[in-house]
Design an enzyme around this catalytic site. Structure first.
Site, PDB file in Angstrom:
ATOM      1  N   ALA A  61       0.859  -1.173   0.000  1.00 21.23           N
ATOM      2  CA  ALA A  61       0.000   0.000   0.000  1.00 21.23           C
ATOM      3  C   ALA A  61       0.898   1.226   0.000  1.00 21.23           C
ATOM      4  O   ALA A  61       2.074   1.138   0.328  1.00 21.23           O
ATOM      5  CB  ALA A  61      -0.876  -0.022   1.250  1.00 21.23           C
ATOM      6  N   GLY A 100       0.405  -5.120   0.722  1.00 24.70           N
ATOM      7  CA  GLY A 100      -0.697  -5.107  -0.233  1.00 24.70           C
ATOM      8  C   GLY A 100      -0.315  -5.726  -1.570  1.00 24.70           C
ATOM      9  O   GLY A 100      -1.177  -6.270  -2.272  1.00 24.70           O
ATOM     10  N   GLU A 103      -0.805  -9.267  -1.127  1.00 26.78           N
ATOM     11  CA  GLU A 103      -2.251  -9.516  -1.027  1.00 26.78           C
ATOM     12  C   GLU A 103      -2.894  -9.527  -2.415  1.00 26.78           C
ATOM     13  O   GLU A 103      -3.765 -10.358  -2.699  1.00 26.78           O
ATOM     14  CB  GLU A 103      -2.903  -8.476  -0.104  1.00 26.78           C
ATOM     15  CG  GLU A 103      -2.464  -8.688   1.350  1.00 26.78           C
ATOM     16  CD  GLU A 103      -2.936  -7.596   2.285  1.00 26.78           C
ATOM     17  OE1 GLU A 103      -2.683  -6.410   1.982  1.00 26.78           O
ATOM     18  OE2 GLU A 103      -3.539  -7.921   3.320  1.00 26.78           O
ATOM     19  N   GLU A 123       3.805  -5.649   7.328  1.00 23.47           N
ATOM     20  CA  GLU A 123       2.963  -4.631   7.973  1.00 23.47           C
ATOM     21  C   GLU A 123       3.301  -4.409   9.445  1.00 23.47           C
ATOM     22  O   GLU A 123       3.264  -3.282   9.930  1.00 23.47           O
ATOM     23  CB  GLU A 123       1.480  -5.011   7.835  1.00 23.47           C
ATOM     24  CG  GLU A 123       0.896  -4.716   6.457  1.00 23.47           C
ATOM     25  CD  GLU A 123       1.131  -5.818   5.440  1.00 23.47           C
ATOM     26  OE1 GLU A 123       1.971  -6.714   5.693  1.00 23.47           O
ATOM     27  OE2 GLU A 123       0.467  -5.790   4.383  1.00 23.47           O
TER      28      GLU A 123
HETATM   29  C1  3H9 Z   1       0.607  -2.437   3.306  1.00 27.16           C
HETATM   30  O1  3H9 Z   1       0.808  -2.838   2.204  1.00 27.16           O
HETATM   31  C2  3H9 Z   1      -0.710  -2.550   4.000  1.00 27.16           C
HETATM   32  C3  3H9 Z   1      -1.707  -3.465   3.342  1.00 27.16           C
HETATM   33  O2  3H9 Z   1      -1.664  -4.760   3.904  1.00 27.16           O
HETATM   34  C4  3H9 Z   1      -3.092  -2.997   3.621  1.00 27.16           C
HETATM   35  C5  3H9 Z   1      -3.731  -2.126   2.689  1.00 27.16           C
HETATM   36  C6  3H9 Z   1      -5.204  -1.961   2.921  1.00 27.16           C
HETATM   37  N1  3H9 Z   1       4.652   3.474   0.090  1.00 27.16           N
HETATM   38  O3  3H9 Z   1      13.327   1.687   0.153  1.00 27.16           O
HETATM   39  P1  3H9 Z   1      13.713   2.444  -1.057  1.00 27.16           P
HETATM   40  C7  3H9 Z   1       9.360   4.890  -1.400  1.00 27.16           C
HETATM   41  S1  3H9 Z   1       1.798  -1.668   4.207  1.00 27.16           S
HETATM   42  C8  3H9 Z   1       5.103   4.684  -0.281  1.00 27.16           C
HETATM   43  O4  3H9 Z   1      14.843   3.404  -0.966  1.00 27.16           O
HETATM   44  P2  3H9 Z   1      14.736   0.090  -2.388  1.00 27.16           P
HETATM   45  C9  3H9 Z   1      10.468   5.298  -0.459  1.00 27.16           C
HETATM   46  O5  3H9 Z   1      10.019   6.209   0.500  1.00 27.16           O
HETATM   47  C10 3H9 Z   1       3.169  -1.519   3.111  1.00 27.16           C
HETATM   48  N2  3H9 Z   1       6.380   4.913  -0.637  1.00 27.16           N
HETATM   49  O6  3H9 Z   1      13.967   1.468  -2.318  1.00 27.16           O
HETATM   50  C11 3H9 Z   1      11.474   5.901  -1.419  1.00 27.16           C
HETATM   51  O7  3H9 Z   1      11.017   7.192  -1.760  1.00 27.16           O
HETATM   52  P3  3H9 Z   1      12.005   8.364  -2.196  1.00 27.16           P
HETATM   53  C12 3H9 Z   1       3.959  -2.751   3.084  1.00 27.16           C
HETATM   54  C13 3H9 Z   1       7.227   3.880  -0.585  1.00 27.16           C
HETATM   55  O8  3H9 Z   1      14.848  -0.248  -3.821  1.00 27.16           O
HETATM   56  C14 3H9 Z   1      11.334   5.018  -2.636  1.00 27.16           C
HETATM   57  O9  3H9 Z   1      10.039   4.409  -2.535  1.00 27.16           O
HETATM   58  N3  3H9 Z   1       5.119  -2.550   2.254  1.00 27.16           N
HETATM   59  C15 3H9 Z   1       6.807   2.605  -0.194  1.00 27.16           C
HETATM   60  O10 3H9 Z   1      15.959   0.114  -1.532  1.00 27.16           O
HETATM   61  C16 3H9 Z   1      12.371   3.939  -2.743  1.00 27.16           C
HETATM   62  O11 3H9 Z   1      12.398   3.181  -1.542  1.00 27.16           O
HETATM   63  C17 3H9 Z   1       6.291  -2.175   2.741  1.00 27.16           C
HETATM   64  O12 3H9 Z   1       6.461  -1.956   3.929  1.00 27.16           O
HETATM   65  C18 3H9 Z   1       5.455   2.409   0.157  1.00 27.16           C
HETATM   66  N4  3H9 Z   1       4.963   1.216   0.503  1.00 27.16           N
HETATM   67  O13 3H9 Z   1      13.745  -0.955  -1.714  1.00 27.16           O
HETATM   68  C19 3H9 Z   1       7.395  -2.060   1.722  1.00 27.16           C
HETATM   69  N5  3H9 Z   1       7.886   1.767  -0.240  1.00 27.16           N
HETATM   70  O14 3H9 Z   1      12.692   7.866  -3.434  1.00 27.16           O
HETATM   71  C20 3H9 Z   1       8.331  -0.982   2.077  1.00 27.16           C
HETATM   72  C21 3H9 Z   1       8.916   2.509  -0.672  1.00 27.16           C
HETATM   73  O15 3H9 Z   1      11.079   9.508  -2.430  1.00 27.16           O
HETATM   74  N6  3H9 Z   1       9.327  -0.760   1.039  1.00 27.16           N
HETATM   75  N7  3H9 Z   1       8.532   3.785  -0.876  1.00 27.16           N
HETATM   76  O16 3H9 Z   1      12.898   8.553  -1.022  1.00 27.16           O
HETATM   77  C22 3H9 Z   1      10.466  -1.465   0.969  1.00 27.16           C
HETATM   78  O17 3H9 Z   1      10.700  -2.376   1.726  1.00 27.16           O
HETATM   79  C23 3H9 Z   1      11.469  -1.026  -0.062  1.00 27.16           C
HETATM   80  O18 3H9 Z   1      11.110   0.233  -0.508  1.00 27.16           O
HETATM   81  C24 3H9 Z   1      11.621  -1.974  -1.276  1.00 27.16           C
HETATM   82  C25 3H9 Z   1      12.547  -1.297  -2.316  1.00 27.16           C
HETATM   83  C26 3H9 Z   1      12.219  -3.285  -0.817  1.00 27.16           C
HETATM   84  C27 3H9 Z   1      10.300  -2.220  -1.928  1.00 27.16           C
END
Ligand code: 3H9
Length: 686
Positions: A61, A100, A103, A123
């Site tokens: 999400a 998400g 999901e 999450e």
């Molecule tokens: C969820 O899904 C809830 C659902 O169950 C329910 C829904 C109803 N959203 O980490 P990076 C941005 S909870 C918004 O450096 P990497 C981050 O801020 C979510 N922005 O990249 C950064 O921005 P900027 C569960 C996000 O390649 C840029 O993307 N998911 C999100 O080293 C690059 O990020 C997570 O917790 C997000 N969800 O790693 C996943 N994610 O360039 C969290 C990232 O402006 N994310 N950004 O500074 C990660 O673990 C890593 O970002 C990922 C890529 C491994 C994907």
């Protein structure tokens, strides 16, 4: 954001392109629902591949939407619409399918992935639980035990491993798009598999849930989300699908608005912002392809291991051959430990060691890109090292000191090309601790500073820029923590009560237990240096303990007593007697846990605010990262500055004023009063 649909014969390919990580924004959710409707209506389409452009599959999400009211279509409905599509949808996963994103993939009839992909439900790390069926569909697919691990731990798991669990139907070698299209054509003619929502959850053994709850409660301490996530998986296995979905959603929405979730979101964004400070935008760092460490003690060996773990070849320099061998043995001990704990194979440890060369000849590092000095904390010794480095290293080699309390400006005096000098303050053990304080001197150029940040990225560390002052950011605040802890002892609290209160707040250890573990001698040494500079550090009880040789666990006692072979602290009569003696004539009072925590934490916040005012730290969030990653401050509290803002800065000032009136703290600084008026610290750094 774009969602495009192309066709390969009877297979439609839905490509999501929502940089940077294909997060499920409202527009993307809507586009997915529209795609289902369009493809259901298209008689020529027999199967659908859902694939993503860019670095990753849908990473979850959109976390930045969490502070706002949810907008339709809600994700559970998007997943339901994919699940009830008339054609089989195949999720084609690369990068990360998280939260998400997973999901959505669980709504698809099939999931295929490249071997390098990872899948997970992180999450709980954001203080929430999955909110679109993750806790309900996952146990139906992989069974409750595996689902509990994935949901409560929150750690992503590699594609091969989840294939064994049945979470992925096939690993695609070679091109993902082509492989997924082939897979989809193959299943197009077959009957649709039973949707997860109508499958049953496999049964568990008697006592399974009680045991899982007990284990989780012990691990989670005061963190709320993991236990709530567990409850949701349990509900999924004990109630019907729609009841479980409603339970999950209700929990998700409740936690989304919680203080813990807000704190964890703050840390999430602070961690992502840290490697890219705006003031270094557009500055190109120097290339670092080789490194050297001067000094093979605990710190030097840890730094060498951290550099090796990032793939850099390392030369370890010591003053003579015997010291070189000790240094190399220290690095080997780190890898032996990793092998013993099952964290690394012997072959990998051997490969890491093969990349460490040792020697006492500085000529070995004439062509090295980066040299980090980690010798004894003595200005003259360090200067001699940098004199040598100035004469042997390439003029563009970056030279760094790992000093923790000497002045890097003073160390750098006399270094040739001083623009390439900076402080890189690692935390012990350096191959484990995530924090790296990066300390520019008066002469460090932005390019070299940017190289420090690039190095942190390479080492997977959290970089924080710190200005020069005694202790930089972290240890300067730690001094206040310790002084406050002693003030408490002199006004009626015991060491055990102080430790217990700080553990209750969420720290892994209290301040006295921590000193007993690390040794009281280091701080004593630092106080001696401070006195030599004309300062008057406040540590009356610690001074007495050190005079008695009570340096902590290693001497059988410090703030507490210890029995041989047992790390459990026991109250010490000797310490109690010293406290009574030193407290004579001071007002004594009873202290609650909350009052103890305030008397320690709020003066820390006051010092941290001074650090901001002096621009030793550039942002309050940086201070939060320092305390979380260097000192065990509970992540779910968001760090001391976030905690103070959540508490209300006006209240923080009021409590501090009360402590000042009792002679138990320094007065709130001007910056804190100004921040209190605005209700936020950012007024000090805007
Ligand atoms: C969820 O899904 C809830 C659902 O169950 C329910 C829904 C109803 N959203 O980490 P990076 C941005 S909870 C918004 O450096 P990497 C981050 O801020 C979510 N922005 O990249 C950064 O921005 P900027 C569960 C996000 O390649 C840029 O993307 N998911 C999100 O080293 C690059 O990020 C997570 O917790 C997000 N969800 O790693 C996943 N994610 O360039 C969290 C990232 O402006 N994310 N950004 O500074 C990660 O673990 C890593 O970002 C990922 C890529 C491994 C994907």
């Amino acid at each position: 954001m774009t969602v495009t649909i192309t066709r390969e014969d009877a297979v439609a390919v839905v490509t999501v392109d929502n940089p940077p990580v294909n997060a499920l924004s409202q527009a993307l959710r809507q586009a997915l629902v529209d795609a289902v409707a369009e493809l259901d209506a298209d008689g020529t389409v027999k199967a659908v591949v859902l694939i993503c452009a860019g670095r990753t599959f849908i990473a979850g999400a959109d976390v930045s939407e969490f502070g706002k009211p949810p907008l339709p279509p809600h994700l559970p409905d998007v997943v339901a619409s994919i699940e009830s599509a008339k054609k089989p949808w195949v999720a084609a996963i690369h990068g990360s399918a998280l939260g998400g994103g997973l999901e959505v993939a669980l709504g698809c009839a099939y999931r295929v992935a490249v071997a390098s992909a990872s899948l997970g439900l992180p999450e709980v790390k954001l203080g929430i639980i999955p909110g679109a069926g993750g806790t309900v569909r996952l146990p139906r697919l992989v069974g409750p035990a595996a689902a509990v691990d994935l949901v409560t731990g929150g750690n992503p798991v590699g594609a091969r491993k989840v294939e064994e669990l049945g979470l992925v139907d096939a690993i695609i070698e070679g091109d993902l798009r082509a492989g997924a299209i082939a897979f989809a054509s193959d299943v197009a003619g077959k009957p649709l598999p039973q949707p997860l929502s109508s499958r049953a959850v496999p049964a568990v053994e008697a006592g399974f849930w009680e045991a899982a709850e007990k284990a989780e409660a012990a691990k989670a301490r005061r963190e709320v989300a993991p236990l709530r996530a567990l409850a949701s998986v349990r509900k999924a296995s004990e109630a019907d699908f729609s009841t479980a979905m409603a339970f999950e959603r209700e929990t998700f929405l409740e936690l989304r608005g919680s203080e813990q979730a807000a704190a964890l979101r703050h840390v999430f964004f602070a961690e992502r912002a840290a490697p890219r400070p705006p003031e270094l935008a557009g500055v190109t760092p120097r290339d670092i392809r080789s490194a050297a460490v001067i000094g093979g003690g605990t710190m030097g060996a840890g730094i060498a291991a951290a550099l090796r773990d990032a793939g850099l070849p390392v030369v370890l320099i010591e003053r003579d051959q015997a010291a070189v061998e000790r240094g190399i043995a220290n690095v080997r001990a780190i890898y032996d430990g990793s092998v013993k704990r099952g964290r690394m194979t012997q072959a990998l440890a051997d490969e890491r060691m093969a990349g460490v060369a040792g020697g006492d000849d500085y000529g070995l590092i004439a062509d090295t890109d980066l040299v980090i000095e980690a010798v004894f904390e003595d200005l003259a010794v360090k200067r001699t090292v940098f004199e040598m480095l100035s004469s042997v290293c390439r003029p563009d080699a970056v030279l760094a000191t790992n000093t923790s309390y000497l002045d890097p400006d003073a160390i750098s005096r006399g270094v040739s090309h001083p623009e390439r000098f900076l402080g890189l303050h690692f935390f012990s053990p350096a191959h484990v601790m995530k924090l790296l304080e990066i300390v520019p001197t008066e002469t460090t150029t932005p390019e070299v500073l940017a190289t420090g940040f690039a190095l942190a990225r390479l080492l997977a560390k959290i970089p924080v820029r710190a200005g020069i002052c005694d202790g930089f950011i972290g240890n300067r605040i730690l001094k206040v923590t310790r002084a406050q802890a002693e003030r408490l002892l002199l006004s009626g609290a015991t060491p055990s009560a102080v430790d217990a209160a700080m553990r209750a707040f969420g720290l892994p250890m209290g301040p006295f237990e921590a000193q007993d573990l690390g040794g009281l001698d280091i701080a004593a040494f630092q106080r001696k240096a401070a006195r030599e500079r004309g300062e008057t550090p406040f540590a009356p009880v610690a001074e007495r303990l050190c005079a008695l040789g009570r340096f902590g666990q290693k001497t059988g006692g410090g703030w507490h007593d210890y029995q041989p072979g047992d790390r459990a602290p026991r109250p010490s009569e000797t310490v109690a007697a010293i406290i009574v003696e030193l407290a004579a004539g001071r007002p004594q009072r009873a202290w609650s846990e909350a009052e103890i925590a305030d008397a320690i934490l709020l003066p820390m916040v006051n010092e941290a605010t001074r650090i901001l005012e002096e621009r030793v730290a550039l942002r309050a969030a940086d201070i939060d990262l320092v305390k979380i990653h260097g000192y065990g401050f509970p992540r779910w509290r968001g760090g001391p500055m976030h905690y103070a803002e959540t508490r209300g800065l006006a209240e923080v000032v009021a409590v501090l004023d009360g402590l000042v009136a009792d002679g138990l703290a320094e007065p709130p600084c001007d910056g804190l009063r100004r921040a209190a008026q605005a209700g936020r610290f950012s007024v000090l750094s805007d």
